[in-house]
Enzyme design. Sequence first.
Site, short mmCIF file in Angstrom:
data_model
loop_
_atom_site.label_atom_id
_atom_site.label_comp_id
_atom_site.label_asym_id
_atom_site.label_seq_id
_atom_site.Cartn_x
_atom_site.Cartn_y
_atom_site.Cartn_z
N GLY A 222 0.78 -1.23 0.00
CA GLY A 222 0.00 0.00 0.00
C GLY A 222 0.81 1.28 0.00
O GLY A 222 0.23 2.36 0.21
N GLU A 263 4.54 -6.01 1.53
CA GLU A 263 4.02 -6.56 0.26
C GLU A 263 3.73 -5.44 -0.73
O GLU A 263 2.57 -5.19 -1.07
CB GLU A 263 2.73 -7.34 0.54
CG GLU A 263 2.87 -8.44 1.57
CD GLU A 263 1.54 -8.84 2.17
OE1 GLU A 263 0.51 -8.21 1.86
OE2 GLU A 263 1.53 -9.78 2.98
N PRO A 264 4.74 -4.72 -1.18
CA PRO A 264 4.45 -3.62 -2.12
C PRO A 264 4.11 -4.13 -3.52
O PRO A 264 4.78 -5.01 -4.05
CB PRO A 264 5.78 -2.85 -2.15
CG PRO A 264 6.83 -3.85 -1.77
CD PRO A 264 6.17 -4.87 -0.89
N GLY A 265 3.04 -3.58 -4.07
CA GLY A 265 2.68 -3.87 -5.46
C GLY A 265 2.96 -2.63 -6.30
O GLY A 265 3.92 -2.56 -7.06
N ARG A 302 -8.93 1.89 -13.99
CA ARG A 302 -8.75 2.68 -12.76
C ARG A 302 -9.53 4.00 -12.77
O ARG A 302 -10.17 4.35 -11.77
CB ARG A 302 -7.27 2.91 -12.46
CG ARG A 302 -6.48 1.59 -12.28
CD ARG A 302 -5.09 1.80 -11.73
NE ARG A 302 -5.10 2.15 -10.33
CZ ARG A 302 -4.94 3.35 -9.86
NH1 ARG A 302 -4.71 4.35 -10.68
NH2 ARG A 302 -5.02 3.59 -8.57
N TYR A 306 -12.23 3.76 -9.88
CA TYR A 306 -11.83 4.43 -8.63
C TYR A 306 -11.82 5.94 -8.77
O TYR A 306 -11.35 6.64 -7.86
CB TYR A 306 -10.41 4.03 -8.21
CG TYR A 306 -10.13 2.55 -8.16
CD1 TYR A 306 -10.71 1.75 -7.18
CD2 TYR A 306 -9.27 1.95 -9.07
CE1 TYR A 306 -10.43 0.39 -7.12
CE2 TYR A 306 -8.99 0.60 -9.02
CZ TYR A 306 -9.58 -0.17 -8.05
OH TYR A 306 -9.30 -1.52 -7.98
N CYS A 332 -18.84 0.74 -25.26
CA CYS A 332 -20.19 1.22 -25.52
C CYS A 332 -20.97 1.44 -24.22
O CYS A 332 -21.97 0.78 -23.95
CB CYS A 332 -20.89 0.20 -26.42
SG CYS A 332 -22.38 0.88 -27.10
N GLU A 333 -20.45 2.28 -23.40
CA GLU A 333 -21.12 2.87 -22.24
C GLU A 333 -20.22 3.99 -21.76
O GLU A 333 -19.14 4.19 -22.32
CB GLU A 333 -21.41 1.83 -21.14
CG GLU A 333 -20.22 1.13 -20.56
CD GLU A 333 -20.64 0.17 -19.43
OE1 GLU A 333 -21.01 0.67 -18.37
OE2 GLU A 333 -20.58 -1.05 -19.63
N1 LLP Z 1 -1.01 -6.93 0.21
C1 LLP Z 1 -2.33 -7.19 0.22
C2 LLP Z 1 -2.86 -8.15 1.16
C3 LLP Z 1 -3.17 -6.52 -0.69
O1 LLP Z 1 -4.48 -6.76 -0.67
C4 LLP Z 1 -2.63 -5.61 -1.61
C5 LLP Z 1 -3.47 -4.92 -2.58
C6 LLP Z 1 -1.24 -5.39 -1.58
C7 LLP Z 1 -0.47 -6.05 -0.66
C8 LLP Z 1 -0.56 -4.45 -2.54
O2 LLP Z 1 -1.04 -3.14 -2.44
P1 LLP Z 1 -0.27 -1.99 -3.27
O3 LLP Z 1 1.15 -1.91 -2.73
O4 LLP Z 1 -0.26 -2.39 -4.68
O5 LLP Z 1 -1.04 -0.76 -3.04
N2 LLP Z 1 -6.67 -2.15 -7.98
C9 LLP Z 1 -6.45 -1.09 -7.01
C10 LLP Z 1 -5.56 -1.51 -5.88
C11 LLP Z 1 -6.09 -2.74 -5.16
C12 LLP Z 1 -5.13 -3.28 -4.18
C13 LLP Z 1 -5.57 -4.62 -3.71
N3 LLP Z 1 -4.71 -5.15 -2.72
C14 LLP Z 1 -5.90 0.13 -7.73
O6 LLP Z 1 -5.71 0.07 -8.94
O7 LLP Z 1 -5.72 1.17 -7.11
#
Ligand code: LLP
Length: 404
Positions: A222, A263-265, A302, A306, A332-333
């Site tokens: 996050g 857990e960075p995404g 996104r 969001y 088409c919306e």
């Molecule tokens: N760990 C857990 C348990 C999670 O549920 C998530 C994201 C992450 C790590 C990674 O979060 P990050 O570092 O990427 O913020 N689709 C949405 C974000 C949904 C995140 C879901 N869980 C968007 O595009 O903003």
Amino acid sequence: MSTSLSNNQLAALAARYGTPLYVYNADRISLQYEYLQEAFKGVNARFFYACKALTNISILKHIRSLGCNIDCSSVNEAHLALRAGFDPGNILYTSNGIAFEEIEEAAGSGININIDSLSNLEKFGKKFGHSYPVGIRLRPNIMAGGNLKISTGHEKSKFGIPIEQLDEIVLLVKQYNLHIAGLHIHTGSEIKDVAVFMKVAGLFFDLVPHFPELRFLDLGGGFKVPYRDDETGTDIQLLATSVNEVLLKLQTTYGKTFQAWFEPGKFLVSESGTFITKVNVIKENKTTTFAGVNSGFNHLIRPMFYEAYHKIRNISNPGGPLKKYTVTGNICETDTFAGDRELNEVREGDLLVFDNAGAYGFEMGSNYNSRYLPAQVMVRGGEDHLIRKRDVFEDLLRNQIELD
Ligand code: LLP
């Protein structure tokens, strides 16, 4: 090492591979990981890339080559991680709302697992007893994150076992002699404020004594990345220093060391990604000029889902006069990427690029309106590689059974 691709490079890739096109700069991913490593030097921490952000197998392999671990949110992601060559010990599966069979399948591969419900914890206890170290995902009842849809720690959230059910957790742990190796709390995505992570870390002080075999404290992902020019991301250096203080304090309080897991995404892959589209039509009316591109929320959801902001640039006319456009997709919306956005004058055929599109872009894509998923290209060390072909017509029919 170049960490941002020039307009000329992007235009050349569009010419070579066609549009719409996702381009990922692997060197930028490396840089983000190195930045984390540098900030957390000397801190007992471990990083797991939350691969739900972007699961292309070549990207996963690149991330593995950096020495990063991986976090999965389905057993299929765990299989992808294994396929990409991650050791089971470096894979974490943070489950939510899943059938116990999926947990059993994950355990069959020997990966780390966080369990998020009392019922699955009980089933896990019955099946594995003390034999399989496991983590527990807790819901801290903290509201945090960029918007409600991406907030996961509040008291109406489905995620984790509510922290007020600690007594029930402890009972199950005793009853089945569970080996609780970790606690996990992820409060949401786009958390800018380090204080939120510290609030979570503070909760561990009262939790730790209940689980004598604890080794890791997982603060989730996050970390905020800046989407707008005037935004800043999470202060990673401050996070590292603050987490270190907590770890040291826990050590003095309880006489044992804990490892912080993250857990960075988005932090790892968002800024590596650029989404290139082409303008199909310009439509002008009294109030609005629409720039309609050859993509839609089926490729980048996104903004519609969001109300997320992505910077858009007209790389075909970077010196053109600034004008306001509503950038729309061809679904088409209602399909709006940006309303009344100032862009350099846009003409039909121009390339509009969306920045910061590496995370949850392609990954949340679909074939809605029977449109093709875009191709994906990875640029590494200046060389471009196709890492996913654009769909073709047959892909739309794949798995369909055609009755007469
Ligand atoms: N760990 C857990 C348990 C999670 O549920 C998530 C994201 C992450 C790590 C990674 O979060 P990050 O570092 O990427 O913020 N689709 C949405 C974000 C949904 C995140 C879901 N869980 C968007 O595009 O903003």
